[in-house]
Design an enzyme around this catalytic site. Structure first.
Site, PDB file in Angstrom:
ATOM      1  N   HIS A 189       0.825  -1.210   0.000  1.00 43.53           N
ATOM      2  CA  HIS A 189       0.000   0.000   0.000  1.00 43.53           C
ATOM      3  C   HIS A 189       0.855   1.253   0.000  1.00 43.53           C
ATOM      4  O   HIS A 189       0.450   2.288  -0.522  1.00 43.53           O
ATOM      5  CB  HIS A 189      -0.983  -0.023   1.160  1.00 43.53           C
ATOM      6  CG  HIS A 189      -2.064  -1.011   0.920  1.00 43.53           C
ATOM      7  ND1 HIS A 189      -2.050  -2.258   1.481  1.00 43.53           N
ATOM      8  CD2 HIS A 189      -3.137  -0.970   0.108  1.00 43.53           C
ATOM      9  CE1 HIS A 189      -3.081  -2.932   1.034  1.00 43.53           C
ATOM     10  NE2 HIS A 189      -3.768  -2.179   0.207  1.00 43.53           N
ATOM     11  N   GLU A 432     -11.146 -10.701  -4.902  1.00 45.63           N
ATOM     12  CA  GLU A 432      -9.727 -10.752  -4.542  1.00 45.63           C
ATOM     13  C   GLU A 432      -9.397 -11.971  -3.694  1.00 45.63           C
ATOM     14  O   GLU A 432      -8.249 -12.262  -3.425  1.00 45.63           O
ATOM     15  CB  GLU A 432      -9.279  -9.454  -3.869  1.00 45.63           C
ATOM     16  CG  GLU A 432     -10.192  -8.931  -2.786  1.00 45.63           C
ATOM     17  CD  GLU A 432      -9.824  -7.522  -2.302  1.00 45.63           C
ATOM     18  OE1 GLU A 432      -8.760  -7.009  -2.658  1.00 45.63           O
ATOM     19  OE2 GLU A 432     -10.636  -6.957  -1.550  1.00 45.63           O
ATOM     20  N   CYS A 503      -9.289  -3.530 -10.878  1.00 45.34           N
ATOM     21  CA  CYS A 503      -8.854  -2.306 -10.198  1.00 45.34           C
ATOM     22  C   CYS A 503      -7.513  -2.469  -9.494  1.00 45.34           C
ATOM     23  O   CYS A 503      -7.041  -1.575  -8.821  1.00 45.34           O
ATOM     24  CB  CYS A 503      -9.912  -1.812  -9.217  1.00 45.34           C
ATOM     25  SG  CYS A 503     -10.177  -2.943  -7.853  1.00 45.34           S
TER      26      CYS A 503
END
Ligand code: PEP
Ligand code: MG
Length: 572
Positions: A189, A432, A503
């Site tokens: 992240h 996911e 995404c």
């Protein structure tokens, strides 16, 4: 001049002085100094030790009386260690006779003492190793404190072991122009956020803490992962050329603003944007994204000690919706957990295996109050423009049904309270978790759209942590299992007439565009910083040809085979 290599995590190049942030227990490699530098090095060391001692005294005086006895005791112990003649003379000796740098001498002396501590029978004394590390750490940080009057970090390149997503924005506002970390991975992240902030970042540069000292001049290239220490004239020239090249590329890409995203054979492809800040929203709008495909709300929860309340969240979601002026905004519910651990106490800090723990929708269902506050804020924002709700980490049909029930109840309540809430808000699932991908047909009737989160899907499918550089080779979307699962999800969605986007970060990687189109994807959600590059790639590709080559792609048996297929499309 020395060259070091790390992994390219966020594009852009920077030239600046290093600001080294050492981990708590410093792992500095052996660094020798010249005979002429010994006195100066000793002086630095003594100044740092004095400063650490003064800091300790000041703390002791400031906290006088307000201290529980055991805290006072450990401060005394620290002061004692800082005054210990054996420790200090041994350090001097290492600098003088071995010509070690002060940092390395500290490390060597720490290890020597650690052995003594570890050999002790008494568990209490053994545990004093932490205190030793703390004291050594303080001397270290004074050793690396700038003596000049430079304020903040302006124009500096942060060199550290790891950087947390929560500190990136602050570092940028302090003027940091680039970051190099010895650990970390490209799909963490932090890396995602660095790309969103346009902060050059190189991760996994394992030798960097050993080789770079505070104040060294560096060039960091976030596109190639290369770091140049003490650049020479040729490197400086190359750096300037690279800057010009980047500016030219930006100008060229700029011409694609407002142009359609259409393949050579005339098929319109939808480009949505991933966003986590107001700047991303502005950029997405300006570049002609068709909407936001992923608005990551967890970034609202980081960098703070208290959870944002309903009104605060509502205002941010509403402004995001208004910022996209009528284009759909897909708000993902809170996806905290794993490496995004917050300071609010919401996330369990002690999970053994946080990636497989209480995160995403699991956390939302376990903390209904927190989740209801967020859902209410999102529902209220839906009165101001088209909003879609995206649920992260979905694994079972029960989870999506539970969220839907909550949403209906909350929407009714809000309307009763006099709020405007849109009718039929679309609810979608992030795909996911491999189980959700394989068993998509078991809950597809419960969702209005799908978004494939390849960042996590790849880590769960290949059992390779997205943040662990030791398995970064394995962590790759270019595995036959990943491609086959993507094809399965896209195909199942299309047969059920359910819109599906990708995404994850691969959507914004122009090298992957041909592959995704071949697998049948027609919707991409990507960081606005990559939108024009992907648009350029799409405008040069022929969808019919690519679809015709899909079987060949899916038959590839390994990464090399997939890369060969990709290289083949680039030649067409
Ligand atoms: C993903 O997992 O691909 C994704 C888009 O979500 P995040 O990166 O926030 O986990
Ligand atoms: Mg994810």
């Amino acid at each position: 001049m020395t060259r070091l290599q790390g992994l390219a995590a966020s594009r852009g190049t920077a030239l600046g002085r290093a600001r080294v942030r050492l981990p708590h227990v410093q792992d500095v490699g052996e660094k020798r100094i010249t005979a002429a530098a010994v006195e100066q090095e000793l002086e630095r060391l003594h100044r740092a030790t004095d400063a650490a001692r003064a800091e300790m005294r000041e703390l002791r005086t400031r906290l006088q009386g307000a201290l529980p006895a055991e805290v006072g005791e450990f401060l005394d112990l620290h002061a004692m260690l800082l005054d210990d003649p054996e420790l200090l003379s041994a350090l001097d000796e290492l600098v003088r006779s071995k010509r070690y740098s002060a940092s390395h001498a500290l490390r060597v002396q720490r290890d020597r003492l650690a052995q003594v501590f570890e050999g002790m029978e008494d568990a209490y004394l053994k545990s004093r190793l932490d205190d030793l590390d703390h004291v050594i750490g303080r001397i270290h940080s004074f050793l690396h404190k700038r003596t000049t009057t430079v304020k903040g970090l302006a124009g500096e390149i942060l060199v550290c072991e790891n950087v947390a997503p929560s500190e990136l924005a602050q570092l940028q506002s302090q003027g940091v122009v680039g970051i190099i970390s010895s650990a970390g991975s490209v799909l963490s992240h932090s890396a995602i956020l660095a790309r969103s902030l346009h902060m050059p970042l190189v991760v996994g540069a394992s030798a960097v803490l050993q080789k770079v000292s505070d104040g060294d001049v560096l060039i960091v290239d976030g596109a190639s992962g290369e770091i140049v220490l003490d650049p020479g004239p040729a490197d400086l020239r190359q750096y300037r050329a690279r800057q010009r090249e980047l500016a030219r590329e930006q100008r060229e890409l700029g011409r694609l603003r407002g142009k359609p995203t259409r393949t050579v054979d005339g098929v319109e492809i939808t480009l949505l944007a991933n966003a986590e800040s107001a700047e991303d929203v502005l950029q997405a709008h300006a570049l002609g994204a068709r909407g936001l495909g992923l608005y990551r709300t967890e970034f609202l929860f980081l960098q703070r000690n208290q959870l944002p309340n309903e009104d605060e969240q509502f205002r941010i979601y509403r402004d995001t919706v208004l910022g996209m002026s009528g284009r759909p905004v897909t708000i993902r519910t809170l996806d905290l957990g794993a490496d995004k651990a917050d300071r609010t106490g919401l996330v369990m800090g002690s999970e053994e295996n946080p990636a497989l723990g209480l995160r995403g929708v699991r956390l939302s269902l376990a903390k209904p109050k927190v989740s209801d506050t967020q859902l209410r804020a999102i529902l209220r924002a839906s009165g101001y423009g088209p909003v879609r709700i995206l649920i992260p980490m979905l694994t079972t049909r029960e989870e999506i049904m539970a969220v839907r029930r909550r949403l209906s109840r909350l929407a009714a309540l809000l309307r009763n309270e006099g709020h405007e809430v849109a009718d039929n808000i679309q609810v979608g699932a992030m795909i996911e978790v491999p189980a959700a991908a394989f068993a998509l047909d078991t809950f597809i009737d419960q969702v209005d759209f799908l978004s494939i989160g390849t960042n996590d899907l790849v880590q769960y499918l290949l059992a390779a942590d997205r943040n662990n550089e030791a398995v970064s080779e394995l962590y790759s979307p270019l595995h036959p299992a990943v491609l086959r699962l993507l094809a399965h999800v896209i195909d199942t969605a299309q047969r059920n007439e359910t819109p599906v986007a990708v995404c994850g970060e691969i959507a914004g990687d122009a090298r992957m565009t041909a592959m995704l189109l071949a697998l049948g994807l027609t919707e991409f959600s990507l960081h606005p910083g990559t939108l024009l590059e992907v648009r350029r790639a799409i405008r040069a590709l022929d969808l019919g040809t690519l679809r015709g080559q899909a079987a060949q792609l899916l038959a590839a048996r390994d990464r090399r085979g997939i890369e060969r297929w990709i290289a083949g499309t680039a030649l067409d």
